[in-house]
Scaffold this motif. Structure first.
Motif, PDB file in Angstrom:
ATOM      1  N   LYS A  56      30.179 -40.965  88.999  1.00 38.80           N
ATOM      2  CA  LYS A  56      29.102 -39.838  89.008  1.00 38.80           C
ATOM      3  C   LYS A  56      29.777 -38.766  87.776  1.00 38.80           C
ATOM      4  O   LYS A  56      28.694 -38.434  86.914  1.00 38.80           O
ATOM      5  N   GLU A  57      30.947 -38.422  87.744  1.00 39.71           N
ATOM      6  CA  GLU A  57      31.087 -37.399  86.488  1.00 39.71           C
ATOM      7  C   GLU A  57      30.977 -38.135  85.192  1.00 39.71           C
ATOM      8  O   GLU A  57      30.627 -37.331  84.409  1.00 39.71           O
ATOM      9  N   ASP A  58      31.314 -39.436  84.756  1.00 36.32           N
ATOM     10  CA  ASP A  58      30.913 -39.961  83.639  1.00 36.32           C
ATOM     11  C   ASP A  58      29.291 -40.048  83.181  1.00 36.32           C
ATOM     12  O   ASP A  58      28.916 -39.592  82.302  1.00 36.32           O
ATOM     13  N   ARG A  59      28.545 -40.234  84.412  1.00 34.03           N
ATOM     14  CA  ARG A  59      27.227 -40.329  84.242  1.00 34.03           C
ATOM     15  C   ARG A  59      26.571 -38.836  84.000  1.00 34.03           C
ATOM     16  O   ARG A  59      25.763 -38.650  83.083  1.00 34.03           O
ATOM     17  N   LEU A  60      27.195 -38.074  84.765  1.00 34.56           N
ATOM     18  CA  LEU A  60      26.718 -36.499  84.396  1.00 34.56           C
ATOM     19  C   LEU A  60      27.248 -36.058  83.065  1.00 34.56           C
ATOM     20  O   LEU A  60      26.134 -35.119  82.678  1.00 34.56           O
TER      21      LEU A  60
END
Length: 188
Positions: free
Chosen positions: A112-116
């Motif tokens: 999630k963090e990398d995607r966001l």
């Protein structure tokens, strides 16, 4: 005795003509921003790819990606966002920057963090591209924007080549993944 170089006749006599190009000079930025492990991985993958790429869409994207190394940042950002649009959009879709940012970030990253983070950076760079294309504003486009977009395009192209699926199948899978995520409330 004059000689001809391409379309220009040059003379060895005393002539004060200095050849000038009509194009603006472009500055070079880092060629490729990756570590040794990624270099080896990319080199292995490149050995399995024949150029020109047989898939016309992917070949065009590769050409634009390559051209981004030979132009000013304002042109490079336009070429690279065009690549992302070619890869991640269908003909009749609206909310282009949202869809491109979501689909690219979901394709490239698993957490999630990398995607966001990727999503947010893509929206910012897309805005800079739009500011240049629609307003002529180029000062906000920095080298890091180009390096980031090149990374997104390069990774996306390699993944598209590896999957052996057509664009419609890939987009369908990305839409399904995005629908399952509760990261965004806007269209996927």
């Amino acid at each position: 005795m004059p000689i001809q170089v391409e379309n220009t006749i040059m003379s060895y006599g005393r002539v004060d003509i200095i050849p000038i190009s009509e194009a603006m000079h472009s500055t070079k930025i880092s060629k490729l921003k990756i570590d040794e492990i990624r270099v080896d991985e990319i080199n292995r993958k490149l050995k399995s790819i024949k150029f020109p790429i047989s898939n016309e869409l992917l070949n065009s994207c590769h050409c634009y990606y390559d051209l981004s190394y030979h132009h000013e940042n304002c042109i490079a950002i336009t070429l690279l966002t065009t690549c992302l649009e070619m890869l991640f959009l269908d003909n009749k879709e609206n909310a282009k920057k949202e869809r491109v940012a979501k689909r690219c970030s979901v394709l490239l990253y698993d957490n999630k963090e990398d995607r966001l983070d990727c999503y947010a950076k893509l929206l910012k760079t897309y805005k800079k591209r739009s500011d240049f294309v629609h307003e002529g504003t180029r000062k906000s486009i920095i080298d890091d924007d180009i390096l980031f977009l090149r990374e997104c395009v390069r990774k996306s192209l390699l993944l598209f080549l590896e999957t052996k699926k057509d664009k419609k199948e890939i987009l369908k899978e990305l839409r399904s993944k995005i629908e399952l995520l509760n990261y965004w409330q806007i269209n996927s």
